[in-house]
Design an enzyme around this catalytic site. Structure first.
Site, PDB file in Angstrom:
ATOM      1  N   PRO A  56       0.894  -1.136   0.037  1.00  0.00           N
ATOM      2  CA  PRO A  56       0.125  -0.105  -0.047  1.00  0.00           C
ATOM      3  C   PRO A  56       0.691   1.434  -0.198  1.00  0.00           C
ATOM      4  O   PRO A  56       1.882   1.183   0.558  1.00  0.00           O
ATOM      5  CB  PRO A  56      -0.663  -0.221   1.462  1.00  0.00           C
ATOM      6  CG  PRO A  56      -0.197  -1.011   2.055  1.00  0.00           C
ATOM      7  CD  PRO A  56       0.643  -2.042   1.124  1.00  0.00           C
ATOM      8  N   ASN A  57       0.366   2.222  -0.750  1.00  0.00           N
ATOM      9  CA  ASN A  57       0.768   3.493  -0.982  1.00  0.00           C
ATOM     10  C   ASN A  57       2.171   3.629  -1.626  1.00  0.00           C
ATOM     11  O   ASN A  57       2.453   4.730  -1.807  1.00  0.00           O
ATOM     12  CB  ASN A  57       1.049   4.262   0.734  1.00  0.00           C
ATOM     13  CG  ASN A  57      -0.310   4.456   1.561  1.00  0.00           C
ATOM     14  OD1 ASN A  57      -1.282   4.819   0.872  1.00  0.00           O
ATOM     15  ND2 ASN A  57      -0.123   3.884   2.697  1.00  0.00           N
ATOM     16  N   ARG A  71       5.079  11.300  -2.262  1.00  0.00           N
ATOM     17  CA  ARG A  71       4.604  10.821  -0.733  1.00  0.00           C
ATOM     18  C   ARG A  71       5.989  10.981  -0.026  1.00  0.00           C
ATOM     19  O   ARG A  71       7.083  10.370  -0.224  1.00  0.00           O
ATOM     20  CB  ARG A  71       4.349   9.287  -0.852  1.00  0.00           C
ATOM     21  CG  ARG A  71       4.132   8.909   0.544  1.00  0.00           C
ATOM     22  CD  ARG A  71       4.182   7.292   0.475  1.00  0.00           C
ATOM     23  NE  ARG A  71       4.064   6.801   1.760  1.00  0.00           N
ATOM     24  CZ  ARG A  71       4.236   5.487   2.112  1.00  0.00           C
ATOM     25  NH1 ARG A  71       4.624   4.440   1.059  1.00  0.00           N
ATOM     26  NH2 ARG A  71       3.948   5.169   3.278  1.00  0.00           N
ATOM     27  N   TYR A  83      11.350   8.853   1.193  1.00  0.00           N
ATOM     28  CA  TYR A  83      11.461   8.066   0.112  1.00  0.00           C
ATOM     29  C   TYR A  83      12.153   8.260  -1.114  1.00  0.00           C
ATOM     30  O   TYR A  83      12.034   7.350  -2.057  1.00  0.00           O
ATOM     31  CB  TYR A  83       9.921   7.267  -0.072  1.00  0.00           C
ATOM     32  CG  TYR A  83       9.033   6.712   1.050  1.00  0.00           C
ATOM     33  CD1 TYR A  83       9.723   5.683   1.437  1.00  0.00           C
ATOM     34  CD2 TYR A  83       8.158   7.490   1.580  1.00  0.00           C
ATOM     35  CE1 TYR A  83       9.033   5.062   2.729  1.00  0.00           C
ATOM     36  CE2 TYR A  83       7.375   6.905   2.768  1.00  0.00           C
ATOM     37  CZ  TYR A  83       7.787   5.662   3.271  1.00  0.00           C
ATOM     38  OH  TYR A  83       7.374   5.106   4.329  1.00  0.00           O
ATOM     39  N   ASN A 136       7.968  -5.505  -1.149  1.00  0.00           N
ATOM     40  CA  ASN A 136       8.065  -4.658  -0.459  1.00  0.00           C
ATOM     41  C   ASN A 136       6.319  -4.482   0.072  1.00  0.00           C
ATOM     42  O   ASN A 136       5.822  -3.714  -0.580  1.00  0.00           O
ATOM     43  CB  ASN A 136       8.155  -3.426  -0.932  1.00  0.00           C
ATOM     44  CG  ASN A 136       8.321  -2.137  -0.053  1.00  0.00           C
ATOM     45  OD1 ASN A 136       7.654  -2.294   1.093  1.00  0.00           O
ATOM     46  ND2 ASN A 136       8.801  -1.080  -0.510  1.00  0.00           N
ATOM     47  N   ALA A 147       3.100  -0.860   4.649  1.00  0.00           N
ATOM     48  CA  ALA A 147       2.850  -0.735   6.274  1.00  0.00           C
ATOM     49  C   ALA A 147       2.379  -2.026   6.483  1.00  0.00           C
ATOM     50  O   ALA A 147       2.392  -2.532   7.805  1.00  0.00           O
ATOM     51  CB  ALA A 147       1.830   0.085   6.111  1.00  0.00           C
ATOM     52  N   GLU A 194      12.414  -9.543   1.221  1.00  0.00           N
ATOM     53  CA  GLU A 194      11.924  -8.768   1.949  1.00  0.00           C
ATOM     54  C   GLU A 194      12.758  -7.181   1.581  1.00  0.00           C
ATOM     55  O   GLU A 194      13.876  -7.227   1.799  1.00  0.00           O
ATOM     56  CB  GLU A 194      11.516  -8.584   3.322  1.00  0.00           C
ATOM     57  CG  GLU A 194      10.864  -7.542   4.000  1.00  0.00           C
ATOM     58  CD  GLU A 194      10.949  -7.487   5.423  1.00  0.00           C
ATOM     59  OE1 GLU A 194      11.673  -8.440   5.962  1.00  0.00           O
ATOM     60  OE2 GLU A 194      10.195  -6.847   6.116  1.00  0.00           O
ATOM     61  N   HIS A 198      12.770  -2.813   1.483  1.00  0.00           N
ATOM     62  CA  HIS A 198      12.169  -1.558   1.995  1.00  0.00           C
ATOM     63  C   HIS A 198      12.876  -0.447   1.605  1.00  0.00           C
ATOM     64  O   HIS A 198      14.297  -0.604   1.503  1.00  0.00           O
ATOM     65  CB  HIS A 198      11.993  -1.343   3.446  1.00  0.00           C
ATOM     66  CG  HIS A 198      11.053  -2.472   4.214  1.00  0.00           C
ATOM     67  ND1 HIS A 198       9.618  -2.424   4.198  1.00  0.00           N
ATOM     68  CD2 HIS A 198      11.222  -3.576   4.805  1.00  0.00           C
ATOM     69  CE1 HIS A 198       8.977  -3.357   4.608  1.00  0.00           C
ATOM     70  NE2 HIS A 198      10.214  -3.994   4.982  1.00  0.00           N
ATOM     71  N   ARG A 245      13.471   4.493  12.164  1.00  0.00           N
ATOM     72  CA  ARG A 245      11.989   5.250  12.183  1.00  0.00           C
ATOM     73  C   ARG A 245      11.207   5.025  13.642  1.00  0.00           C
ATOM     74  O   ARG A 245      11.758   4.460  14.540  1.00  0.00           O
ATOM     75  CB  ARG A 245      11.264   4.666  10.826  1.00  0.00           C
ATOM     76  CG  ARG A 245      12.172   5.466   9.576  1.00  0.00           C
ATOM     77  CD  ARG A 245      11.480   5.089   8.234  1.00  0.00           C
ATOM     78  NE  ARG A 245      10.066   5.993   8.177  1.00  0.00           N
ATOM     79  CZ  ARG A 245       9.313   5.759   7.314  1.00  0.00           C
ATOM     80  NH1 ARG A 245       9.202   4.965   6.446  1.00  0.00           N
ATOM     81  NH2 ARG A 245       8.112   6.627   7.368  1.00  0.00           N
TER      82      ARG A 245
END
Ligand code: DQA
Length: 144
Positions: A11-12, A19, A24, A75, A78, A99, A101, A108
């Site tokens: 998502p996103n 964003r 990012y 990825n 969230a 995985e 990111h 964070r």
């Protein structure tokens, strides 16, 4: 013929470019896709690149990858930090899942420090922006 590597985005990530660019970067998801296609071509492996904002869709794509992919670069956005269902889906499938990111999640907010996917992934690459994806493809290609 070698099955493709599937790159799945959660998502996103469709909003990349606008964003939180300070977190990012300014590359769009289309920019990332085209860099991934170039790297996969260099490695001689076919690539499928997908994004969804919906947890169930990502689960269906992991099930599809079980049949049609040689490896997955994932990825989960969230959902990384919330989804037992994605943990179970990654655990359930045969191909290795890497995985990735863009941001360094460990640096964070506390709620980003735990990944439900990491314990069932073959490995995790975080915090390197686009390089996380490109190294993920190289790692996936080495697992083949
Ligand atoms: C992310 C990190 C997640 O914590 C966040 O929710 C995202 C993007 C990353 O690539 O850095 O959506 O997966």
């Amino acid at each position: 013929m070698t099955k493709p590597i599937h790159i799945l985005n959660g998502p996103n990530l469709n909003l990349l470019g606008t964003r939180e660019p300070e977190v990012y970067g300014t590359m769009t998801l289309a920019d990332i896709e085209s860099a991934c296609i170039d790297r996969a071509r260099d490695l001689g492996v076919p690539l499928v690149f997908r994004q969804s904002n919906h947890e169930g869709q990502l689960i269906d794509w992991l099930h599809d990858a079980n049949v049609n992919a040689s490896a997955v670069v994932f990825n989960p956005g969230a959902f990384t930090h919330t989804s037992v269902a994605l943990h179970d889906a990654v655990r359930a499938i045969e191909p290795p899942v890497i995985e990735v990111h863009l941001s360094q999640t460990a640096a964070r907010e506390d709620f980003r420090h735990h990944s439900y996917v990491a314990p069932v992934a073959r490995g995790s690459i975080t915090g390197l922006g686009l390089q996380s994806y490109l190294l993920g493809i190289e790692a996936a290609a080495k697992c083949l």
